[in-house]
Design an enzyme around this catalytic site. Structure first.
Site, mmCIF file in Angstrom:
data_model
loop_
_atom_site.group_PDB
_atom_site.id
_atom_site.type_symbol
_atom_site.label_atom_id
_atom_site.label_comp_id
_atom_site.label_asym_id
_atom_site.label_seq_id
_atom_site.Cartn_x
_atom_site.Cartn_y
_atom_site.Cartn_z
ATOM 1 N N LYS A 241 0.935 -1.136 -0.099
ATOM 2 C CA LYS A 241 -0.098 0.011 -0.175
ATOM 3 C C LYS A 241 1.021 1.124 0.056
ATOM 4 O O LYS A 241 0.367 2.079 -0.370
ATOM 5 C CB LYS A 241 -1.050 -0.067 1.130
ATOM 6 C CG LYS A 241 -2.081 -0.897 0.928
ATOM 7 C CD LYS A 241 -3.081 -0.928 2.202
ATOM 8 C CE LYS A 241 -4.156 -1.840 2.033
ATOM 9 N NZ LYS A 241 -5.305 -1.716 3.211
ATOM 10 N N ARG A 242 2.039 1.110 0.589
ATOM 11 C CA ARG A 242 2.910 2.666 0.692
ATOM 12 C C ARG A 242 3.554 2.721 -0.549
ATOM 13 O O ARG A 242 3.997 3.847 -1.021
ATOM 14 C CB ARG A 242 3.834 2.323 1.637
ATOM 15 C CG ARG A 242 5.122 1.232 1.348
ATOM 16 C CD ARG A 242 5.931 0.958 2.474
ATOM 17 N NE ARG A 242 6.879 -0.111 2.016
ATOM 18 C CZ ARG A 242 8.099 0.085 1.363
ATOM 19 N NH1 ARG A 242 8.230 1.280 0.981
ATOM 20 N NH2 ARG A 242 8.849 -0.872 1.139
#
Length: 465
Positions: A241-242
């Site tokens: 997700k980052r």
């Protein structure tokens, strides 16, 4: 032969970037060959599958504009077909019932761990008589896999890959509760759907060997396999997700165009010479599996954003207006009128050059149809402070006296006024921009006045005066 591909996501969450690229590659391959692209939802895991996730996947694929052929298929609805395949395997002696208890399986696992080897079922029920079955125990069904030789797959991306059969154990096909495993269901479904090419991530490569054995055991033709390297983050680490590994609906809501997302995902692991900007019609014409690389690709949001800006500059003004209309309506508290849409369409060429996403475009376009008097941001207020209003008053008088209302005439008038006041053009243009847009940034101010028209322009100047 009609080429048939499929995209088969598990409905346990959103359609993520990796899944979207897999769907895209399958869609492009089918369309390139004039074949069919099918959609199957692999929802046999009833504990994790949700209707909300199914709808999110449908919405994501539709936003990507990847039209599938026929009706989407639920894997769970085909459980009777999966059980028929089990019956066929049992009757032909290619599968058998295993009555191992959980304790026995734990014992095998612990022994393998102590010996430093992978856990494999030891085949203890492989050749036992059914008469040895314990009472009251529901068996699982296992494939009687070959123990000698090799399983060889000529992968269309990875090349020839093989594994020794003694490295693969007798996998479970049907659980004790009568539900099929993924390995069985995917093979039966792909066969029944006539899938000719299985294009998916290379994290499924190990599964392919087991599925290959199952195809042979059932006496079915084995489809062509193409396993695509996974996507990593810009730093080379596993995509998370980052890095931007979000659902495609997030990119939709953030103002990306579907054609930009398709183009970007296409270039993640596939190449056609040095081409970067590849419209969809060219993508269909050029796509083949030979262009897929063997190394992981890197997802970079900055590059996606840059490509999106390029597609926005190519997009028709009227389409962009319709795309940002819902966001504008939300701010206005009402629908955008047809006359306002016409005004925005006229303004769009100047607006879209400065925006990278639809969200930015909506923000920059709002001042054209914002309710009057305009709300001034801090920088606009500073530009109108001190002698700013005096400049606006002189501008208002000069502009009102114009016979024609066009950009050249307006620019000439403001330049003459600046010369008469012995100041630079910007000293007049910036307060004028603030008065007309409520901000210190906008498209060219003479373009803005041309779009707004005489009445609206003079009205906005009167508002600040």
């Amino acid at each position: 032969m009609t080429v048939i591909t499929r995209f088969a996501p598990s409905p346990t969450g959103f359609l993520h970037i990796g899944g979207a690229r897999t769907a895209l590659f399958n869609w492009l391959f089918a369309r390139h060959h004039g074949g069919k692209f099918l959609l199957r939802v692999e929802d046999t895991d009833r504990n994790r599958s949700t209707e909300e996730a199914v709808q999110a996947i449908y919405a994501g694929i539709k936003w990507m504009e990847l039209d599938w052929d026929g009706e989407a298929i639920s894997q769970y609805s085909r459980i009777d077909e999966h059980r028929k395949a089990i019956d066929q395997l049992l009757e032909s002696g290619k599968a058998y019932k295993c009555y191992c208890s959980p304790d026995e399986l734990t014992e095998m696992r612990e022994l393998a761990r102590s010996e430093g080897r992978p856990m494999r079922y030891d085949g203890r029920w492989r050749d036992k008589s059914p008469e040895d079955a314990p009472e009251g125990v529901d068996p699982v069904i296992r494939l009687k896999a070959p123990r000698e030789g090799e399983s060889i797959i000529n992968d269309l991306v990875q090349g020839q890959v093989k594994v020794a059969n003694d490295q693969l154990d007798d996998m479970v096909l049907l659980r004790a509760d009568g539900t099929p495993t993924y390995m069985l269901a995917v093979v039966v479904d792909d066969h029944d759907m006539g899938v000719t090419h299985v294009i998916r991530g290379d994290d499924h490569l190990t599964n392919a060997f087991r599925q290959y054995q199952l195809y042979l055991a059932l006496g079915w033709d084995v489809p062509e396999f193409a396993h695509i390297p996974l996507i990593h983050g810009a730093d080379g680490a596993k995509l998370s997700k980052r890095h931007g590994a979000l659902g495609v609906e997030t990119y939709r809501d953030d103002g990306f165009l579907p054609e930009a997302m398709r183009n970007y995902l296409l270039r993640l692991g596939w190449a056609h010479g040095d081409e970067e900007f590849i419209p969809t019609d060219k993508a269909i014409e050029w796509f083949d599996l030979k262009g897929v690389g063997k190394s992981p690709s890197r997802f970079d949001v900055a590059k996606l954003t840059s490509l999106n800006a390029q597609y926005m500059r190519e997009a028709a003004p009227s389409r962009l207006v319709n795309l940002i209309a819902p966001a504008l309506a939300e701010r206005l508290g009402r629908d955008v009128s047809e006359s306002e849409k016409e005004l925005l369409t006229k303004a769009m060429n100047g607006l879209k050059e400065r925006a990278k996403t639809l969200v930015e475009l909506s923000e920059s376009a709002f001042f054209y149809i914002a309710p009057r008097p305009l709300q001034m941001n801090d920088k606009a207020q500073k530009l109108l402070a001190d002698d700013g209003l005096e400049k606006i008053a002189s501008l208002r008088t000069s502009l009102a006296a114009l016979d024609g209302w066009n950009q050249q005439a307006m620019e000439d008038t403001v330049k003459q006024l600046a010369e008469a006041q012995d100041i630079k053009l910007g000293k007049l243009a910036q307060p004028l921009r603030a008065a007309l847009s409520g901000s210190n940034v906008s498209p060219g101010i003479f373009e803005v006045m041309d779009v707004l028209g005489r009445e609206e322009t003079l009205g906005r100047l009167d508002d600040v005066l």
